[in-house]
Design a protein around this motif. Structure first.
Motif, PDB file in Angstrom:
ATOM      1  N   SER B  66       0.801  -1.072   0.072  1.00 28.92           N
ATOM      2  CA  SER B  66      -0.034  -0.124  -0.028  1.00 28.92           C
ATOM      3  C   SER B  66       0.883   1.180   0.157  1.00 28.92           C
ATOM      4  CB  SER B  66      -1.130   0.028   1.253  1.00 28.92           C
ATOM      5  OG  SER B  66      -0.784  -1.276   1.857  1.00 28.92           O
ATOM      6  N   PRO B  68       2.005   4.509  -0.615  1.00 28.73           N
ATOM      7  CA  PRO B  68       1.301   5.310  -1.362  1.00 28.73           C
ATOM      8  C   PRO B  68       1.633   6.014  -2.741  1.00 28.73           C
ATOM      9  CG  PRO B  68       1.063   5.451   1.071  1.00 28.73           C
ATOM     10  CD  PRO B  68       1.905   4.734   0.641  1.00 28.73           C
ATOM     11  N   ASP B  69       2.957   6.082  -2.863  1.00 27.95           N
ATOM     12  CA  ASP B  69       3.556   6.510  -4.027  1.00 27.95           C
ATOM     13  C   ASP B  69       3.619   5.750  -5.144  1.00 27.95           C
ATOM     14  OD1 ASP B  69       7.184   6.909  -3.846  1.00 27.95           O
ATOM     15  OD2 ASP B  69       5.756   5.132  -3.335  1.00 27.95           O
ATOM     16  N   THR B 160      -2.358   1.902   4.808  1.00 29.34           N
ATOM     17  CA  THR B 160      -3.203   3.138   5.015  1.00 29.34           C
ATOM     18  C   THR B 160      -4.246   2.932   5.911  1.00 29.34           C
ATOM     19  OG1 THR B 160      -4.118   2.682   2.837  1.00 29.34           O
ATOM     20  CG2 THR B 160      -2.236   4.070   2.848  1.00 29.34           C
ATOM     21  N   GLY B 171       6.373   9.214   2.090  1.00 26.77           N
ATOM     22  CA  GLY B 171       5.719   8.221   1.453  1.00 26.77           C
ATOM     23  C   GLY B 171       6.619   6.942   1.052  1.00 26.77           C
ATOM     24  N   THR B 298       1.538  13.275  -2.427  1.00 29.90           N
ATOM     25  CA  THR B 298       1.100  11.882  -1.235  1.00 29.90           C
ATOM     26  C   THR B 298       1.048  12.129   0.315  1.00 29.90           C
ATOM     27  OG1 THR B 298       2.414  10.809  -2.928  1.00 29.90           O
ATOM     28  CG2 THR B 298       2.079   9.644  -0.791  1.00 29.90           C
ATOM     29  N   THR B 301      -2.001  13.152   1.736  1.00 28.70           N
ATOM     30  CA  THR B 301      -2.997  12.063   2.121  1.00 28.70           C
ATOM     31  C   THR B 301      -2.625  11.394   3.570  1.00 28.70           C
ATOM     32  OG1 THR B 301      -1.444  10.128   1.264  1.00 28.70           O
ATOM     33  CG2 THR B 301      -2.920  11.326  -0.284  1.00 28.70           C
ATOM     34  N   ARG B 370      -8.928   2.955  -5.215  1.00 27.13           N
ATOM     35  CA  ARG B 370      -8.984   4.182  -4.720  1.00 27.13           C
ATOM     36  C   ARG B 370      -9.672   5.254  -5.478  1.00 27.13           C
ATOM     37  NH1 ARG B 370      -2.831   3.184  -5.211  1.00 27.13           N
ATOM     38  NH2 ARG B 370      -2.363   2.108  -3.193  1.00 27.13           N
ATOM     39  N   TYR B 378      -1.571   9.504  -5.556  1.00 25.79           N
ATOM     40  CA  TYR B 378      -0.480   8.177  -5.653  1.00 25.79           C
ATOM     41  C   TYR B 378       0.213   7.912  -7.126  1.00 25.79           C
ATOM     42  CZ  TYR B 378      -2.031   7.316  -0.936  1.00 25.79           C
ATOM     43  OH  TYR B 378      -2.155   7.346   0.446  1.00 25.79           O
TER      44      TYR B 378
END
Ligand SMILES: [Cu+2]
Lengths: 421, 419
Positions: B66, B68-69, B160, B171, B298, B301, B370, B378
């Motif tokens: 996960s 996120p980037d 996340t 991230g 990122t 978030t 998402r 992301y």
């Protein structure tokens, strides 16, 4: 041992013969008839023929048979000593600052000393108030099979909240002991052991060496770390079992195989086929836990907290030593020789003079110390691993023979307690 | 684990010159000893604990967990992230407490290992424990991540949803959400209810409005309360553990301002059983107080107000009382209260088959979806799918055992002994 001398013939009338009045065993090489066996023992199939023996006259080839039929029950008028033995988990202090969670008989470690007369009845109600299973094995007693206290061997283990009544005639006389026989490595080390003294009606030791003070030294070791870890695991398992006992759904899952219990070898093999993995198989190097005792105790205490043996000049004291642990110990007395008089309860053919006596696990040795040399004298295991506390000397299995009247004889040096050297 | 205390580094400084006698110089046998306040004779051996977890999987499909980037790296990969080795040393103290030191490293995910920063120091802390008090300082699990752990293959799967995110993280390293620099005091009642009061330095890797920080200044504080059931009785107890906490994160005004967090969760036995155990884990992470209404990148978030709820159902089959296999489904849902089109869901279906003590063959299917705003932040991917197949080896070995666990059954059920 020294060869028998003529004048050392304590056993020309053995205890058993004395009691039953059966004569015999008068001369060496005399073939004893079956009459020498108790009447109850001779009703079976293969009678125990006594061998022709070149041993000395005092040797009684039938001497190991119980005097009374172990399968008899008490008759009206016979003395029954009744005891309650409750098993709990508690805290025992070995030396100041070193406490351990242990199993305790009636709150103490070692358990209470049971002292009865030969041939009297002993009734013990075991009550289990700990989360583990227990039994009591009566070490050295010739009792009926069902009273021997071997889990899965002679009885079911006694589960939490349950009890078991032991009833047996105290025979033969001598220094014995008792211990739990469930997972003996852990349960006996974790505290379930105590002395069982059966006093002879005709005590040859007392006759030969009149004494009034009688000491019992129960020797044991503990690996406090191993006991702590194992006891935690066992308690967790015990509490899980108890939760299952109280829940119908969970009870359905109760399965001897979880505990490693099987009806027989075939059932064991079938379980392996069904996917059961015996504990010993999981890792070929075994668990990372070797038992390494770090405290060595006399009656549950390590030096300097051991109790001294008190004596006066001219006095005899009897000291009953019990190998209540898993290691041998070699007790040495300074400044004296002593008489080894009994082994595993029974009087020796003759007292043996020594100053260092080996006490092996499961054995008992009675010695008589004669007050011949006033002072304060070390009495300790000469295997010096056992005279340490957590690896620090002095400690462990050490005590003192202390003359109460030493000063009278000019001994003025007072014993100094050391905890470090 | 909280074991361990500083070993004996310094050697025989004392006892060097004895009345002018020619002495063998007291140089440590193994190189130069480190400077410590009071040098110690190397006579007392501490308890040593070594814990290892090796997680090695072949990941098919998009597999950035996960992180996120992600979204750029698709396709298959060899994944050894979350493998770790931890060493602890512990010792009894004079008045009955326990002192310990724990140090460990953890393998980062593929992208980072590719860059050569393979190991992340995830544990390095000193700990003092007495019966009713514990204090620890150093790098370790974030206190906010200690209420519930989920039965996913790796601790950072679905991070996340399952973790209170580090608002200072860039991230790139997902472990910044799981570990931080902490100073904490934990009080307890009967070793059953625990209150944790802590201050933290959440790792600052993001390029914040103040610029990226290289310091370890305090940027977060909070408290939590947790109830723990009896250890070792997880198969038969109903309530295994539950707790709740509050956290304040001091974020600069241009990055949305300070953020508050509330979290609560627990582990409950749905079907107590030694053979067929089913349990449930639930955790909710709720944050508020931030002014952010959109994602500039990122890190935003991690800062914007959000609510994430995660639940997992686990079935553990243990014939003869020994674990044989486990199947679990973990699902998370997250939405941002002031950013629209930013909702997400995550799923992990995890299967574990035990081959031997501590050694498992594992399979996991991961899915994430998402909303537009989040996907944009992301790097564009709306959906991620991954199938992971591999092995896990997990061990925990004690040498020189001399310190018992504080929360042992014996200590809980009988009188406490400091050991
Ligand atoms: Cu027992």
């Amino acid at each position: 041992m020294k060869p028998l001398r003529k004048k050392d013939k304590p056993q020309d009338v053995s205890r058993r013969q004395f009691m039953t009045g059966v004569a015999g065993a008068a001369g060496a090489g005399l073939l004893l008839g079956q009459a020498a066996l108790p009447a109850w023992a001779d009703g079976g199939s293969a009678p125990m023929d006594s061998p022709a023996t070149p041993w000395l006259a005092s040797f009684d080839a039938d001497g190991t048979a119980p005097e009374y039929n172990p399968r008899e029950m008490p008759k009206a008028g016979e003395v029954i000593h009744k005891f309650e033995m409750e098993v709990t988990i508690g805290i025992h202090e070995i030396v100041p600052g070193i406490k351990a969670h242990m199993f305790l008989f009636n709150g103490s470690y070692p358990g209470p000393t049971i002292r009865v007369q030969e041939n009297e009845w002993v009734q013990i109600d075991l009550k289990n108030k700990s989360p583990e299973n227990h039994t009591i094995h009566w070490h050295g007693m010739m009792l009926q099979n069902e009273m021997d206290g071997v889990p899965f061997g002679t009885q079911w283990p006694v589960f939490t909240g349950q009890g078991y009544r032991y009833l047996f005639r105290a025979q033969p006389a001598g220094t014995h002991f008792y211990h739990c026989h469930v997972m003996t490595t852990l349960h006996q080390q974790a505290g379930l052991v105590g002395a069982l003294i059966v006093e002879a009606k005709e005590d040859i030791v007392k006759k030969t060496f009149p004494y009034t003070r009688d000491y019992t030294l129960l020797l044991s070791e503990i690996d406090t770390n191993w006991v702590n870890e194992s006891l935690n695991e066992m308690v967790g398992m015990g509490m899980t079992m108890n939760a299952m006992n109280n829940d119908m759904k969970l009870m359905g899952e109760m399965n001897g195989r979880m505990m490693g219990w099987f009806q027989d070898k075939e059932a064991f093999l079938k379980s392996i086929k069904d996917g059961y993995t015996p504990a010993y198989m999981t890792s070929m190097v075994g668990p990372n836990r070797v038992i390494t005792p770090n405290f060595f105790m006399i009656n549950g205490k390590s030096y300097p907290m051991t109790d001294p043996l008190l004596i006066k000049k001219g006095e005899n004291i009897r000291v009953r030593m019990i190998g209540g642990g898993m290691q041998p110990h070699y007790f040495h007395l300074h400044g004296h020789d002593f008489w080894h008089v009994c082994q595993d309860g029974a009087p020796l053919a003759s007292p043996v003079r020594m100053n260092t006596i080996p006490i092996f696990p499961g054995t008992t040795s009675d010695i008589v110390i004669q007050g011949t040399n006033p002072g304060s004298w070390h009495f300790h295991d000469h295997s010096d691993l056992s005279t340490t506390n957590n690896g620090i000397h002095p400690g462990g299995m050490m005590t003192m023979l202390m003359y109460e009247d030493a000063e009278k004889y000019g001994v003025t040096f007072k014993d100094v307690i050391q905890t470090n050297s | 684990m909280r074991t361990s205390q500083g070993s004996k580094r310094q050697t025989l400084r004392q006892g060097v010159a004895l009345m002018g006698l020619a002495m063998i110089s007291a140089i440590p046998a193994f190189g130069q000893a480190q400077q410590v306040p009071i040098p110690e004779q190397p006579s007392t051996a501490p308890q040593i604990e070594i814990l290892g977890t090796g997680v090695a999987t072949l990941d098919l499909g998009r597999s950035r967990n996960s992180t996120p980037d992600g979204g750029k790296a698709s396709g298959s990969q060899i994944n050894i992230s979350d493998s770790s080795l931890v060493v602890g040393a512990a010792q009894r103290l004079y008045k009955g407490g326990i002192g310990s030191l724990t140090v460990g490293g953890l393998a980062l995910d593929q992208t980072n290992t590719g860059r050569g920063t393979q190991l992340f120091l995830h544990q390095a802390f000193a700990d003092y424990q007495a019966q009713s008090l514990e204090a620890y300082i150093g790098r370790t699990d974030q206190p906010t991540a200690q209420i519930v752990t989920f039965p996913t293959l790796r601790g950072d799967d679905l991070v996340t949803f399952t973790n209170l995110l580090d608002p200072f993280s860039s991230g790139e390293n997902v472990n910044e959400h799981r570990y931080s620099n902490v100073a904490a005091i934990t009080l307890n009642q009967k070793l059953t209810t625990f209150e944790n009061f802590h201050v933290q330095h959440l790792i600052e890797s993001a390029d914040t409005s103040r610029g990226p920080s290289t310091g370890t200044g305090l940027n977060s504080y909070g408290a939590s309360i947790q109830h723990l059931g009896l250890p070792g009785l997880e198969a038969v107890e109903k309530y295994i553990s539950y707790g709740a906490g509050y956290e304040h994160r001091s974020i600069g005004r241009t990055d949305g301002g300070s953020s508050e967090a509330l979290y609560a969760g627990g582990v409950f036995n749905l079907k107590p059983s030694l053979v067929n155990l089913i349990d449930l884990r639930v955790l909710d992470n709720y944050t508020f107080g931030s002014n952010l209404r959109s994602f500039r990148g990122t890190p935003d978030t991690f800062r914007a107000n959000a609510n994430a709820i995660t639940a997992a159902v686990r079935y553990l089959h243990s014939p003869f009382g020994k674990p044989a296999y486990q199947v679990s489904l973990t699902a998370g849902y997250k939405s941002y209260s002031r950013v629209s089109q930013a909702g997400s869901i995550g799923l992990a279906l995890t299967g574990v088959k035990r081959l031997g003590d501590g050694f498992d063959v594992v399979a996991q299917y991961l899915y994430q979806h998402r909303g537009d705003a989040l996907a944009t932040a992301y790097g564009g991917a709306h959906e991620e799918n991954a199938v992971q197949l591999g092995f896990v080896f997990n061990f925990d070995t004690l040498f020189n055992r001399s310190v018992g666990p504080r929360r042992s059954l014996l200590n809980l059920q009988h009188q406490y002994i400091p050991n």
